[in-house]
Write a protein that holds these residues in place. Structure first.
Motif, PDB file in Angstrom:
ATOM      1  N   MET A 108       0.624  -1.248  -0.036  1.00 58.82           N
ATOM      2  CA  MET A 108       0.179  -0.037  -0.177  1.00 58.82           C
ATOM      3  C   MET A 108       0.790   1.237  -0.057  1.00 58.82           C
ATOM      4  O   MET A 108       0.258   2.375  -0.387  1.00 58.82           O
ATOM      5  CB  MET A 108      -0.896  -0.167   1.219  1.00 58.82           C
ATOM      6  N   SER A 109       2.244   1.111   0.458  1.00 61.00           N
ATOM      7  CA  SER A 109       3.001   2.368   0.464  1.00 61.00           C
ATOM      8  C   SER A 109       3.353   2.784  -0.807  1.00 61.00           C
ATOM      9  O   SER A 109       3.792   3.930  -0.727  1.00 61.00           O
ATOM     10  CB  SER A 109       4.149   1.941   1.185  1.00 61.00           C
ATOM     11  N   ASP A 110       3.312   2.155  -1.973  1.00 64.57           N
ATOM     12  CA  ASP A 110       3.637   2.848  -3.344  1.00 64.57           C
ATOM     13  C   ASP A 110       2.579   3.459  -3.780  1.00 64.57           C
ATOM     14  O   ASP A 110       3.055   3.986  -4.769  1.00 64.57           O
ATOM     15  CB  ASP A 110       3.787   1.494  -3.983  1.00 64.57           C
ATOM     16  N   VAL A 111       1.307   3.683  -3.360  1.00 61.80           N
ATOM     17  CA  VAL A 111       0.330   4.314  -4.053  1.00 61.80           C
ATOM     18  C   VAL A 111       0.337   5.548  -2.916  1.00 61.80           C
ATOM     19  O   VAL A 111       0.015   5.550  -1.795  1.00 61.80           O
ATOM     20  CB  VAL A 111      -0.894   3.601  -4.011  1.00 61.80           C
TER      21      VAL A 111
ATOM     22  N   ALA B 171      -6.101   7.166  -1.474  1.00 67.88           N
ATOM     23  CA  ALA B 171      -5.677   6.497  -2.589  1.00 67.88           C
ATOM     24  C   ALA B 171      -6.714   5.837  -3.329  1.00 67.88           C
ATOM     25  O   ALA B 171      -7.319   4.782  -3.074  1.00 67.88           O
ATOM     26  CB  ALA B 171      -4.622   5.595  -2.205  1.00 67.88           C
ATOM     27  N   LEU B 172      -7.208   6.609  -4.619  1.00 68.50           N
ATOM     28  CA  LEU B 172      -8.323   5.929  -5.449  1.00 68.50           C
ATOM     29  C   LEU B 172      -7.792   4.685  -6.289  1.00 68.50           C
ATOM     30  O   LEU B 172      -7.600   4.877  -7.459  1.00 68.50           O
ATOM     31  CB  LEU B 172      -8.835   7.064  -6.342  1.00 68.50           C
ATOM     32  N   VAL B 173      -7.719   3.505  -5.695  1.00 62.47           N
ATOM     33  CA  VAL B 173      -7.293   2.559  -6.454  1.00 62.47           C
ATOM     34  C   VAL B 173      -8.331   1.354  -6.536  1.00 62.47           C
ATOM     35  O   VAL B 173      -9.213   1.262  -5.559  1.00 62.47           O
ATOM     36  CB  VAL B 173      -6.030   1.554  -6.110  1.00 62.47           C
ATOM     37  N   GLY B 174      -8.720   0.762  -7.568  1.00 63.47           N
ATOM     38  CA  GLY B 174      -9.669  -0.327  -7.489  1.00 63.47           C
ATOM     39  C   GLY B 174     -11.211   0.368  -7.576  1.00 63.47           C
ATOM     40  O   GLY B 174     -11.360   1.341  -8.028  1.00 63.47           O
TER      41      GLY B 174
ATOM     42  N   LEU C 284     -14.373   2.798   7.736  1.00 60.76           N
ATOM     43  CA  LEU C 284     -12.861   2.790   8.030  1.00 60.76           C
ATOM     44  C   LEU C 284     -12.574   1.757   9.232  1.00 60.76           C
ATOM     45  O   LEU C 284     -11.716   0.900   8.685  1.00 60.76           O
ATOM     46  CB  LEU C 284     -12.301   4.196   8.211  1.00 60.76           C
ATOM     47  N   LYS C 285     -13.247   1.872  10.014  1.00 64.47           N
ATOM     48  CA  LYS C 285     -13.181   0.899  11.147  1.00 64.47           C
ATOM     49  C   LYS C 285     -13.594  -0.488  10.750  1.00 64.47           C
ATOM     50  O   LYS C 285     -12.912  -1.475  11.216  1.00 64.47           O
ATOM     51  CB  LYS C 285     -13.813   1.518  12.501  1.00 64.47           C
ATOM     52  N   ASN C 286     -14.797  -0.691   9.983  1.00 62.83           N
ATOM     53  CA  ASN C 286     -15.118  -2.055   9.793  1.00 62.83           C
ATOM     54  C   ASN C 286     -14.836  -2.574   8.611  1.00 62.83           C
ATOM     55  O   ASN C 286     -15.014  -3.939   8.655  1.00 62.83           O
ATOM     56  CB  ASN C 286     -16.809  -2.061   9.968  1.00 62.83           C
TER      57      ASN C 286
ATOM     58  N   GLY D 150     -10.026   1.490   5.172  1.00 59.60           N
ATOM     59  CA  GLY D 150      -9.083   2.129   6.169  1.00 59.60           C
ATOM     60  C   GLY D 150      -7.732   2.049   5.667  1.00 59.60           C
ATOM     61  O   GLY D 150      -6.671   2.989   5.738  1.00 59.60           O
ATOM     62  N   GLU D 151      -7.443   1.014   4.610  1.00 61.42           N
ATOM     63  CA  GLU D 151      -6.143   0.958   4.072  1.00 61.42           C
ATOM     64  C   GLU D 151      -5.908   2.235   2.993  1.00 61.42           C
ATOM     65  O   GLU D 151      -4.870   2.499   2.970  1.00 61.42           O
ATOM     66  CB  GLU D 151      -5.932  -0.243   3.382  1.00 61.42           C
ATOM     67  N   TYR D 152      -6.992   2.431   2.462  1.00 61.16           N
ATOM     68  CA  TYR D 152      -6.826   3.647   1.392  1.00 61.16           C
ATOM     69  C   TYR D 152      -7.374   4.965   1.644  1.00 61.16           C
ATOM     70  O   TYR D 152      -6.902   5.809   0.798  1.00 61.16           O
ATOM     71  CB  TYR D 152      -7.811   3.035   0.290  1.00 61.16           C
TER      72      TYR D 152
END
Length: 180
Positions: A1-4, A73-76, A29-31, A35-37
């Motif tokens: 995740m750190s690359d985005v 980070a707007l991925v996927g 984000l909690k559930n 939260g990763e993005y």
């Protein structure tokens, strides 16, 4: 995740429902793995003071009504999931490919909000007619004068300043003068 890289995006929300959108987003984000993005959900607010029943009441209101700032980070499917939150109309700046805010815009928005909150803290100063003040900001910086009128609702003063031997009225804000 750190690359985005995460950037700030603006979600358009139904006006008045910004807090509901934030609460729903924070629950997501909690559930879930959202939260990763998504790292931050912000609603720029400012403090306003009103007088009710003779008492000064502080109320916080949205500085940019209808908008919620999201650092993500707007991925996927992240953009799709954010777009489908209840009370969200969509992204500002593009429906298919949302356009992130420039860093200068983000710092301006957050800086303006910080500045407004700082100003509200300083506004407990009381000015009185006949009081001597010194102009600290604007083209008449350094001039001294006497307060002629005080408008506490608009936080404005009418100051009589001597310019070229004549008294001239200046309309100034509370933050443009200091007591002598």
């Amino acid at each position: 995740m750190s690359d985005v890289e995460k950037k700030f995006y603006v979600l358009r929300a139904i006006s008045g429902k910004e807090n509901k959108v934030r609460e729903h987003l924070e629950a997501e984000l909690k559930n879930t793995d959202l939260g990763e993005y998504v790292s931050q959900v912000l609603i720029p607010t400012e403090k306003t003071f009103t007088i009710r029943n003779g008492k000064k009441v502080m109320k916080e209101r949205a500085y940019l009504p209808g908008y919620v700032l999201v650092e993500a980070a707007l991925v996927g499917e992240v953009a799709h999931r954010l777009r489908n939150i209840p009370n969200v109309i969509g992204f500002l700046g593009g429906s298919e490919n949302p356009v992130p805010l420039r860093p200068a815009e983000v710092s301006h928005i957050l800086g303006t909000v910080d500045e407004l909150q700082e100003q509200q803290d300083d506004l407990d100063i009381h000015f009185y007619v006949g009081e001597n003040v010194k102009v600290t900001h604007g083209p008449f910086n350094g001039f001294s004068g006497v307060i002629d009128e005080v408008n506490t609702e608009k936080k404005k003063l009418k100051v009589m300043v001597k310019i070229f031997g004549r008294k001239t009225p200046l309309d100034l804000g509370y933050m443009q003068v200091e007591k002598e």
